[in-house]
Write an enzyme that holds these catalytic residues in place. Structure first.
Site, PDB file in Angstrom:
ATOM      1  CE  LYS A  14     -13.391   6.829   1.062  1.00 40.41           C
ATOM      2  NZ  LYS A  14     -12.995   6.038   2.235  1.00 40.41           N
ATOM      3  NE  ARG A  89      -8.390  10.603   3.293  1.00 40.87           N
ATOM      4  CZ  ARG A  89      -8.494   9.608   2.405  1.00 40.87           C
ATOM      5  NH1 ARG A  89      -8.779   9.854   1.156  1.00 40.87           N
ATOM      6  NH2 ARG A  89      -8.295   8.369   2.786  1.00 40.87           N
ATOM      7  NE  ARG A 128      -8.378  -1.681   0.961  1.00 43.75           N
ATOM      8  CZ  ARG A 128      -8.840  -0.430   1.044  1.00 43.75           C
ATOM      9  NH1 ARG A 128     -10.003  -0.107   0.556  1.00 43.75           N
ATOM     10  NH2 ARG A 128      -8.131   0.503   1.641  1.00 43.75           N
ATOM     11  NE  ARG A 134      -4.368   1.349  -0.038  1.00 42.84           N
ATOM     12  CZ  ARG A 134      -5.385   2.168   0.135  1.00 42.84           C
ATOM     13  NH1 ARG A 134      -6.461   2.061  -0.627  1.00 42.84           N
ATOM     14  NH2 ARG A 134      -5.337   3.103   1.060  1.00 42.84           N
ATOM     15  NE  ARG A 146      -5.348   4.010   5.528  1.00 47.49           N
ATOM     16  CZ  ARG A 146      -5.699   2.900   4.871  1.00 47.49           C
ATOM     17  NH1 ARG A 146      -5.162   1.733   5.195  1.00 47.49           N
ATOM     18  NH2 ARG A 146      -6.565   2.965   3.893  1.00 47.49           N
TER      19      ARG A 146
END
Ligand code: AMP
Length: 191
Positions: A14, A89, A128, A134, A146
């Site tokens: 995204k 969400r 990532r 993160r 998640r």
């Protein structure tokens, strides 16, 4: 105004595709995740609150998220439109967004969803983590949580836009350029 919701599970691409859409259409990018992370960095009260949920991979409560989003929209002067990334969400967020946009005399034109299967998502997120810094990308258990939260709480938002005939799904596997092209095509068709 042209307002789009970019939808998809964590790791679907995204953020990357938002950058392409901003370049092409001159839209304002609003990523709730990015805004929360900026607040965490700035050690604001909102950041402290958001961090306790984000570190676990759970959703920040709706009222907090919705208020923050509204403030961010109102901050923009003469926007051409928005790309909402990571928002809404939950169905409650989707409903609140519709009601709020109505007060601004505008609406969501389209939800564009990036479809990527679960194993690929997990691989991408772990990769990532090597550069994102993160904590929620680095831990396989948090990643799984998640994804579970996405399936349980966020997937229903798809039907919310389907019922309004505003939903288009795009295969999120392939090169960044190819996926951008498909998104552009979908958007140009509704403009
Ligand atoms: P993201 O950057 O979109 O992957 O979001 C990272 C984290 O921020 C999520 O796991 C949630 O904890 C929080 N978050 C981002 N957007 C929302 C939202 N719309 N509602 C609730 N929590 C959110």
């Amino acid at each position: 105004m042209l307002n789009i919701v970019l939808f998809g599970p964590p790791g679907a691409g995204k953020g990357t595709q938002s950058e392409r859409l901003i370049q092409k259409y001159g839209l304002t990018h609003l990523s709730t995740g990015d805004i929360f992370r900026a607040n965490i960095k700035g050690e604001t009260d909102l950041g402290v609150l958001a961090k306790s949920f984000m570190d676990q991979g759970s959703l920040v409560p709706d009222d907090v998220t919705i208020n923050m989003l509204k403030n961010e929209v109102l901050k923009q002067e003469n926007p051409k439109g928005f790309i909402f990334d990571g928002f809404p969400r939950t169905n409650a967020q989707a409903k609140a967004l519709d009601e709020f946009l109505e007060t601004q005399n505008t609406t969501i034109a389209l939800m564009l969803a990036l479809d990527v299967e679960e194993n690929e998502l997990k691989e991408r997120l772990l990769k990532r983590a090597e550069f994102s810094g993160r904590p929620d990308d680095a831990n396989p258990k948090i990643i799984q949580h998640r994804i579970n939260v996405y399936l349980k709480e966020t997937m229903p938002v798809k039907s919310y836009y389907e019922n309004q005939n505003k939903f288009i799904s795009i295969n999120g596997l392939g090169s960044v350029d190819d996926i951008s092209e498909k998104l552009f095509e979908a958007l140009d068709n509704i403009k």
